[in-house]
Write a protein that holds these residues in place. Structure first.
Motif, PDB file in Angstrom:
ATOM      1  N   HIS A  85       0.811  -1.184   0.056  1.00 26.09           N
ATOM      2  CA  HIS A  85       0.090   0.004   0.088  1.00 26.09           C
ATOM      3  C   HIS A  85       0.927   1.218  -0.013  1.00 26.09           C
ATOM      4  N   SER A  86       0.133   2.476  -0.235  1.00 30.13           N
ATOM      5  CA  SER A  86       1.173   3.840  -0.305  1.00 30.13           C
ATOM      6  C   SER A  86       1.891   3.902   1.178  1.00 30.13           C
ATOM      7  N   LYS A  91       0.519  -5.436   0.714  1.00 30.15           N
ATOM      8  CA  LYS A  91      -0.882  -5.437   0.405  1.00 30.15           C
ATOM      9  C   LYS A  91      -1.165  -6.849  -0.083  1.00 30.15           C
TER      10      LYS A  91
END
Length: 299
Positions: A85-86, A91
């Protein structure tokens, strides 16, 4: 006059400074981190702790390749890819394998769910996107895994973790033991596992159940375990060690494996992360080398 200390382990330890000096300049360099400190004679006090160190963003695994080497012939086994994920949390994890005809297929794809910044559930799928298993993770107030439940259809494995401080060593490298009690398949039978830790290093472990027993002792280097920053829990708590195993001695009573890992050789980058691991396996019965697994890490 200058004095040089070539190696210091992590943690609190005594350093002797000459009383003849009027100023002291201390510096350290490790894994691309540099830190320095200057003290006058008046600023140096006995029995006082001075902190030295620094921080650096952790590297995250991108891809891990595994190859099997038999009689100097290398064959690809798996390719594991990680997506994030950012915010840096993992993820997805996808493992690709090789069929007999050389084509690739998805061995397993894991999707991660989070609660309060920690992985709370893992859903695992096969190459047809069918659910293989679902794992639920619980944590205690200190952020440690306290319970897990893995379900595969109607079958399940439940694990309950107990953390026990040990008096053999305390402080930054506090010794402790984590005991795990497993309940399998409708509660018909149980198993037990324990892992003894010194800080981020595994000292020993013990597995018992169904009349079988396995015990191991281990030593580690100071390199960084590339999996420790991912925070992916599993039933044997393999995410606990922060460093890499360089030696193991294992014994079995009852069932035993066909082959046993007996040598570990690492290559590291300048930041302390392994870029290659060669694990040698020998036959449990004949004690002869049978094959090696070469693991390559990309970040």
């Amino acid at each position: 006059m200058s004095y040089n200390i070539h190696y210091l382990a992590a943690g609190t330890q005594g350093v002797y400074l000459s009383a003849k000096a009027v100023r002291y300049h201390l510096s350290m360099s490790k894994w691309g981190i540099y830190y320095e400190m200057s003290l006058t004679k008046a600023e140096v006090l006995e029995n006082t702790v001075y902190d030295m160190g620094g921080e650096k963003a952790a590297k995250k695994l991108k891809t891990v390749y595994e190859h099997k080497i038999v009689n100097e012939v290398t064959v690809p086994l798996t390719k594991t890819d990680y997506e994030y994920h950012s915010n840096g949390q993992v993820k997805q994890k996808q493992i690709l394998g090789k069929r007999a005809d050389g084509s690739n297929y998805i061995v397993q794809k894991d999707l991660f769910e989070y609660a309060q910044g920690m992985i709370s559930a893992i859903s695992s799928y096969d190459e047809h996107n069918a659910l293989i298993k679902k794992t639920i993770i619980e944590y205690d107030n200190e952020g440690r895994v306290s319970a897990m439940e893995e379900r595969k259809g109607e079958f399940f494995t439940k694990a309950k973790m107990f953390y026990i401080p040990l008096e053999t060593r305390s402080g930054l490298r506090q010794d402790y033991r984590v005991d795990v009690q497993y309940t399998y398949e409708h509660g018909h039978y149980t198993g037990y596992y324990s892992k003894t830790m010194r800080g981020l290093n595994v000292l020993a472990d013990r597995t018992s159940g169904d009349g079988n027993l396995a015990e191991g002792i281990y030593s580690s280097d100071s390199g960084i375990n590339p999996y420790v920053h991912l925070g992916i829990p599993d039933l044997s708590l393999s995410q606990l060690p922060g460093h890499n195993t360089t030696f193991q001695w294992k014994t079995w009573t009852g069932a035993h494996p066909e082959n046993v890992a007996n040598a570990f050789e690492y290559k590291y980058d300048g930041d302390g992360y392994p870029i290659e691991l060669l694990t040698q396996y020998k036959s449990y019965v004949t004690k002869k080398d049978v094959y090696a697994i070469k693991t390559t890490f990309l970040y």
